[in-house]
Design an enzyme around this catalytic site. Sequence first.
Site, PDB file in Angstrom:
ATOM      1  CD  GLU A  46      -2.634   1.158   2.657  1.00 23.38           C
ATOM      2  OE1 GLU A  46      -3.584   1.959   2.759  1.00 23.38           O
ATOM      3  OE2 GLU A  46      -2.334   0.345   3.546  1.00 23.38           O
ATOM      4  CE  LYS A 128      -7.741   2.761   3.322  1.00 23.71           C
ATOM      5  NZ  LYS A 128      -6.616   2.665   4.284  1.00 23.71           N
ATOM      6  CB  CYS A 162      -5.313  -0.913   4.398  1.00 28.39           C
ATOM      7  SG  CYS A 162      -4.704  -1.045   6.094  1.00 28.39           S
TER       8      CYS A 162
END
Length: 327
Positions: A46, A128, A162
């Site tokens: 990430e 995200k 995540c």
Amino acid sequence: MSRIVRAAAIQISPVLDDDGLGTARKVCKAIYEAAEKSVKLAVFPETFVPYYPYFSFIQPAFRFGAEHLKLYERAVTIPGPVTDMVAEAARETDMVVVLGVNERDYGTLYNTQIIFDSTGEILLKRRKITPTYHERMVWGQGDGSGLTVVESAAGRIGALACWEHYNPLARYALMTQHEEIHCAQFPGSLVGQIFADQMEVTIRHHALESGCFVVNATGWLTEEQIKKIAYDPALEGPLRGGCFTAIVSPEGKLLATPLTEGEGMVIADLDFTLITKRKRMMDSVGHYARPELLSLLHNRQPAIPVHYTDEPELDSRIRPVVSRGEP
């Protein structure tokens, strides 16, 4: 039909003290090393380029302004020098590459996942949708347009970053598009062993529920990097552990020994016949779904701050904004 794709989940440490291109060069080096092992899909951690904003986890917001500005200076523009470098490496090795970056779009940073096809073409740039906890002080929010599965040379690929994996509707949005390989990315070197334990449960569950392979990559900080980021021995603990780089089958099985410390690659052959084997018993978006009882509304419209009325072909799905007093 039988099909096998060799995949690599790459655990790697960033380059902290340069202009941001050092980490990208390290990514490209790893791509060429993976190609020597016949890898056709490589997944990196990430926001790996230039590095994950660890400073925001251990420092209060009023203290990390200088570090935040430094991240702005080193962040990735898309397209730009970093994407050009990685695209060339993907093209030369005939490899699909999934890379996490800090993307700068004028005045905002985003946690962005990029999927490069084996031709070097960018198939997907997604952000995200909700930065987690401390991350909200660093990144802006993505939108539903990025919850997209793409056709690549390695198969149908979806990606989440995540704790997006704790949003079951985000995961379901990708399931409905029949992802064959799910690429997961976590920062690594964060929170400790409990984070690694949670990560294992999360990715194995998604593999079972989606009936797909999961390739998960986490980052790694060296002891020297931990000391540099923490600046205080009392703050070093939260920057250790939390690594679980692994590859999971559609049956929830670990296909190779996970990597929990140090740099390296977890490599496995993905046999696509296992997807059908799993979904024959339980297809979450097919014969095991009950859409007349439960369904998902997925807004895939990009979040655009302005729409111009003089555009020749304005998307008919865009509705004009009206004030409370208007009908």
